[in-house]
Design a protein around this motif. Structure first.
Motif, mmCIF file in Angstrom:
data_model
loop_
_atom_site.group_PDB
_atom_site.id
_atom_site.type_symbol
_atom_site.label_atom_id
_atom_site.label_comp_id
_atom_site.label_asym_id
_atom_site.label_seq_id
_atom_site.Cartn_x
_atom_site.Cartn_y
_atom_site.Cartn_z
ATOM 1 N N ILE A 1 0.855 -1.196 0.000
ATOM 2 C CA ILE A 1 0.000 0.000 0.000
ATOM 3 C C ILE A 1 0.890 1.245 0.000
ATOM 4 O O ILE A 1 1.969 1.267 0.603
ATOM 5 N N SER A 2 0.461 2.258 -0.721
ATOM 6 C CA SER A 2 1.267 3.470 -0.866
ATOM 7 C C SER A 2 1.401 4.214 0.453
ATOM 8 O O SER A 2 0.466 4.272 1.246
ATOM 9 N N GLY B 1 -3.850 11.376 -2.570
ATOM 10 C CA GLY B 1 -4.099 12.199 -3.755
ATOM 11 C C GLY B 1 -2.875 12.417 -4.619
ATOM 12 O O GLY B 1 -2.929 13.127 -5.619
ATOM 13 N N CYS B 2 -1.737 11.815 -4.242
ATOM 14 C CA CYS B 2 -0.504 11.987 -5.024
ATOM 15 C C CYS B 2 -0.684 11.441 -6.441
ATOM 16 O O CYS B 2 -1.188 10.331 -6.628
ATOM 17 N N ASP C 1 0.623 7.871 -7.390
ATOM 18 C CA ASP C 1 -0.165 6.662 -7.170
ATOM 19 C C ASP C 1 -0.966 6.299 -8.417
ATOM 20 O O ASP C 1 -1.162 5.123 -8.732
ATOM 21 N N SER C 2 -1.430 7.324 -9.118
ATOM 22 C CA SER C 2 -2.165 7.070 -10.358
ATOM 23 C C SER C 2 -1.222 6.554 -11.427
ATOM 24 O O SER C 2 -1.563 5.641 -12.190
ATOM 25 N N ASN D 1 -0.577 3.025 -10.774
ATOM 26 C CA ASN D 1 -1.685 2.172 -11.185
ATOM 27 C C ASN D 1 -1.779 2.032 -12.692
ATOM 28 O O ASN D 1 -2.251 1.006 -13.185
ATOM 29 N N SER E 1 -1.029 12.075 -15.027
ATOM 30 C CA SER E 1 -1.478 11.028 -14.090
ATOM 31 C C SER E 1 -2.998 11.006 -13.962
ATOM 32 O O SER E 1 -3.581 9.976 -13.636
ATOM 33 N N GLY E 2 -3.631 12.135 -14.219
ATOM 34 C CA GLY E 2 -5.092 12.209 -14.089
ATOM 35 C C GLY E 2 -5.834 11.717 -15.319
ATOM 36 O O GLY E 2 -7.054 11.846 -15.394
ATOM 37 N N LYS F 1 -5.745 8.294 -17.250
ATOM 38 C CA LYS F 1 -5.235 6.943 -17.496
ATOM 39 C C LYS F 1 -5.613 6.427 -18.879
ATOM 40 O O LYS F 1 -4.929 5.582 -19.439
#
Lengths: 592, 350
Positions: free
Chosen positions: B29-30, B35-36, B39-40, B43, B189-190, B192
């Motif tokens: 787990i991060s 909201g970083c 992390d996106s 993924n 990142s926002g 995908k």
């Protein structure tokens, strides 16, 4: 799709699968949480307010909550909700300070309850604190109805039943026990303000036309009457070879009772395939574990009598066929009849309603099925001050349904006695409380336990088969109860989404273990369900839709397998997700 | 704060052709801020690996130091990994790559790790066209040391501290094209939908694939005055083109009307179909690729998507003509020419 209206109390109520499935809508996750915190009194109180008989229901409830439990969609088995209810009842302190105050000064209204089962007792419980005078009529020497006469003591000890029944009677019920009401008119003539009929479905179905039935005589018994006779010790022994006909819970109770009355061989014979049996799966399991074979697909043909004595039965083998329109029906096979030897038969092939005490001239309209014509919400009959509930209302169901009926009838009777519209009913009380504690903690235990369902310990089988009064299940210990309680997914803690602060960073999408959350373009439900991150084919479960976000997309959350783990809220940088506990309490009589 | 994720996953979670579910590509787990953007990005890598049915044990993750360089802990928990020294990811990746060219190399770096302390390493990995997927999670600030401006922060952009950055920014994509990378892309990142195909294209590419992922720092650089905030990026984003990535094994089902798409065949036989929006944009032409970046920059726009791809530049192994086999599979017989050969060489020197 339109944005979800979370202000509608039924939206989040439906997310709490167990509570929604329960006829009495008991706040299950809340009492399970109390158990996991060791607060047994609080857990018991929540139950008692909602379902009146926690100790009884913790043993014999039909548990519609368990098949509905979200946990069974996430892993193999649901939370043992029913057995946790028993934990609350087993470990509560002996005091009864949770009882509502019953005013010494009565309100002048008199209510008659016909039948002393769970429905009537619930009505009494709800109306006594409001100042009503309650008279209860029952033909047995103790109140309790069929949960007393039909449910064997090895499933429900008398002590438990007495405690829960007496708790209500002691609130000030005027009991008329050993009192057979053979004329409703006589009761009507006593001038009660309202009458509640909770007489159940008292007649066991017979097979009068089966050859040999009359010759079989006293070797053939109606199951529920036989169980009552066992309770009152009119029957103390069973025949050595017993056949039990029928596939419901009564059949399971009969076969297990016969086994405890020294029967050498007990066999259950069912017309339909085993999968279609009406008995609860756990009842079937318990019977089979006690070494009772269940033979399915055998329809009774005749009782075989030899020199005036029952020696066995003939059965026709059946097979289930599906016709063109998908309906399944049973058809006889071409195989010759099967003979099964026996010297006693217990018939547990269904129960029927009977109202021999209701005179036609009273004018209570009855349906073709012999049931009273009722308003399904208010339980009011065609005579405005006569109400029905429990199995007497809509045919045989179960205890928890009877309790739910009792609550509704009590609300109706109270409204009726106050001269108000019976359809203007009190609303459920709801509340939504944030579970945030400090920056990163939650008020509830959000950890998702991976424990598998715990089995309830039982007494030694050899011992229990010798004594019909010895309860088979021992109940969970405090420790196991705690472990089982921790399996609950806290479905009452809701994920609330505030679209106005969302920055669409995807953090919730990325962290969600079940891939419940998708940000996508809006569409109709069918279309949306095909475009979500994870398969979304359980249409019983709602989609939670937000209004449009700055990118024009919407947030779609499939409620189906959400673990309520709170990670979406934890990983949200703007607190657009928040975990909030939703409380939904059913209204009770006297509330507005 | 949660230290692990529940182990349950969706009961109908799909399996890829290698038999793995998405969970098999996850990591711990991060521990990054909620909201970083990283992390996106993480993924998106997980998703790309899952969709391409890459076997986790055939992947090596390399990283340097920084918030971004922590992320290899959060994806591909069953793969090989090396968390190296600040800015030195390319060296370690080069060494590993030289030893075994069969693995898929994912190099994770950040704007500080790449554009400041690791600039020299970055330049030479590009120049050699090392077969490495170099992913730079770019948030324009040093998040791990309280958000100072990094070398990729735009002039005039101000983070949480509120002081506008006085220096000009390094455009890592332009630099990568300039210095010899053969696959250059920029993602956000926002988004995908765009980022996952970009990563898949990079994995299929042989040679250095550089992806600059604009990945906002929610804690220090997501302010209204920052040019690397979620909101600013969303408002100023411009895509070169949309494209479909078609893996080798997959049957080509889509039909593209003539002239509307440009086809790039990758080394492994996969195909990238670029949907042309602007005829002037040719991502296989280095000069035009740089022009496009500069033109959009002049308009105040941030160009994303596949920026440049060149299948004709040889990767390092081909340039130095190294062995096709991993070094650990070479035996003494492969490595030692034997006495006869030695005698021959000696004779030739006499």
């Amino acid at each position: 799709m339109k944005p979800t209206n979370i202000d509608n109390p039924e939206y989040f109520h439906k997310v709490i699968d167990c509570q929604y499935a329960c006829p009495a809508h008991t706040p299950v996750p809340e009492y399970i949480r109390m158990i996991s915190q060791g607060k047994y009194d609080e857990a018991f109180k929540i139950n008692w307010i909602s379902n009146v008989f926690p100790g009884v229901l913790g043993r014999i409830c039909d548990r519609p909550c368990e098949p509905a439990c979200r946990r069974s969609r996430v892993e193999e088995n649901p939370v043992a909700i029913c057995r946790l209810k028993r934990v609350a009842a087993d470990f509560k302190s002996p005091g009864a300070d949770f009882l509502p105050e019953v005013p010494a000064e009565k309100n002048g209204k008199r209510i008659a309850l016909i039948g002393g089962g769970p429905a009537s007792l619930t009505v009494a419980r709800d109306l006594l604190p409001l100042g009503y005078t309650v008279d209860l009529y029952d033909n047995q020497k103790k109140a309790g109805g069929f949960i007393r006469t039909q449910v064997p003591s090895f499933r429900l000890p008398e002590k438990v039943l007495n405690e829960e029944v007496d708790r209500i009677l002691d609130m000030g019920v005027n009991t008329h026990l050993n009192c057979q009401v053979d004329s409703l008119k006589k009761i009507v003539d006593l001038g009660y303000d309202a009458i509640f009929v909770g007489t159940g479905a008292p007649r066991g179905r017979d097979l009068p036309d089966l050859p040999g039935r009359s010759e079989g005589g006293d070797a053939i018994h109606i199951g529920i009457d036989w169980l009552a006779a066992v309770l009152y010790r009119h029957v103390i022994r069973s025949g050595p070879k017993v056949l039990v006909l029928g596939g419901g819970n009564t059949s399971m109770d009969c076969c297990r009772t016969a086994k405890r009355l020294d029967a050498e061989e007990v066999t259950v014979v069912v017309r339909s395939p085993k999968a279609d049996m009406k008995a609860s799966p756990w009842e079937i399991e318990d019977a089979e574990e006690e070494g009772i074979p269940i033979i399915d697909n055998h329809a009774p043909l005749e009782f075989v009598i030899d020199s005036g004595k029952l020696v066995g039965m003939h059965f026709q083998k059946m097979t289930a066929e599906t016709d063109g329109s998908g309906n399944r029906r049973l058809v006889p096979t071409t195989e010759p009849p099967v003979f099964m030897p026996c010297d006693q038969v217990l018939l547990a092939v269904g129960q029927v309603n009977a109202f021999p005490f209701i005179e036609p001239e009273l004018g209570i309209k009855m349906t073709e099925r012999g049931l009273p014509e009722l308003d399904p919400t208010t339980h009011q009959s065609s005579i405005p001050n006569i109400f029905f509930g429990g199995d007497a209302a809509f045919g045989p169901k179960n205890v928890i349904t009877a309790v739910a009926h009792g609550h509704q009838a009590a609300i109706s009777i109270d409204l009726f006695c106050r001269g108000q519209d019976l359809h203007d009913r009190p609303a459920p009380s709801t509340n939504l409380v944030s579970q945030k504690m400090g920056l990163q903690d939650l008020l509830y235990d959000s950890r998702v336990a991976t424990d598998h369902r715990y089995a309830v310990p039982t007494v030694d089988r050899a011992k229990s088969l010798k004594n019909r009064l010895l309860e088979v299940e021992l109940g969970f210990s405090k420790k196991t109860g705690h472990q089982e309680a921790s399996r609950c997914l806290n479905c009452d803690v809701q994920t609330i989404f505030d679209f106005s602060t969302c920055i669409e960073c995807d953090s919730c999408v990325d962290i969600c273990p079940e891939s419940c959350i998708t940000f996508t373009d809006n569409g109709d439900e069918e279309d949306l369900r095909t475009r979500l991150l994870a398969p979304s084919d359980n249409k019983q479960q709602a989609l939670y839709i937000s209004p449009a976000l700055p990118t024009g997309r919407v947030m779609v959350k499939d409620e189906n397998v959400c673990l309520h783990c709170g990670l979406c809220a934890e990983r949200c940088p703007t607190s657009s997700w928040e975990m909030m506990k939703f409380t939904y309490n059913c209204p009770t009589a006297g509330e507005k | 704060m949660s230290t692990d994720r529940p182990s349950f996953r969706h009961p109908q979670a799909a399996r890829n052709t290698a038999g793995f579910t998405r969970k098999d590509y996850e990591g711990a787990i991060s521990t990054l801020c909620a909201g970083c953007g990283h992390d996106s990005a993480t993924n998106a890598i997980i998703q790309a690996c899952f969709e391409l049915a890459i076997e986790p044990h055939r992947v090596a993750k390399m990283s340097g130091i920084g918030c971004s360089s922590k992320t290899p802990a959060y994806f591909l928990g069953r793969s090989h990994g090396f968390n190296s020294v600040h800015g030195r990811m390319p060296s370690v990746a080069t060494g590993a790559n030289m030893a075994n060219r069969d693995l898929l190399y994912i190099g994770i770096s950040g704007d500080g790790d790449t554009a400041s302390i690791g600039m020299g390493q970055f330049a030479h990995a590009l120049r050699r066209n090392l077969n490495l997927n170099y992913i730079c999670m770019n948030n324009g600030c040093y998040g791990l040391t309280k958000g100072q401006d990094s070398a990729t922060a735009d002039r005039g952009s101000a983070g949480k501290k509120g002081v506008p950055n006085p220096y000009s920014a390094i455009d890592l994509c332009e630099l990568a094209i300039e210095l010899g990378a053969s696959y250059v892309a920029r993602g956000f990142s926002g988004d995908k939908q765009q980022l996952v195909p970009l990563i898949k294209g990079a994995f299929a590419h042989s040679g250095l694939a550089f992806i600059d992922i604009i990945s906002p720092c929610v804690t220090f650089n997501n302010t209204a005055t920052s040019t690397k905030s979620y909101e600013y990026v969303r408002e100023h984003i411009e895509a070169t083109n949309t494209f479909d990535f078609i893996p080798l094994q997959q049957e080509i089902l889509a039909h593209y009307p003539e002239g509307t798409s440009q086809e790039v065949v990758m080394h492994d036989g996969s195909i990238i179909h670029l949907h042309k929006t602007d005829a002037g944009r040719d991502v296989t032409n280095r000069r035009k690729a740089v022009d496009s970046l500069e033109e959009e920059k002049a308009k105040g726009r941030l160009l994303t998507g596949l920026l440049y791809v060149n299948q004709n530049i040889m990767e390092t192994h081909d340039i130095i003509n190294s062995t096709l086999r991993p070094l650990n599979s070479l035996t003494e017989a492969d490595l030692c020419p034997g006495n006869t050969a030695l005698q021959k060489i000696n004779a030739g020197l006499r």
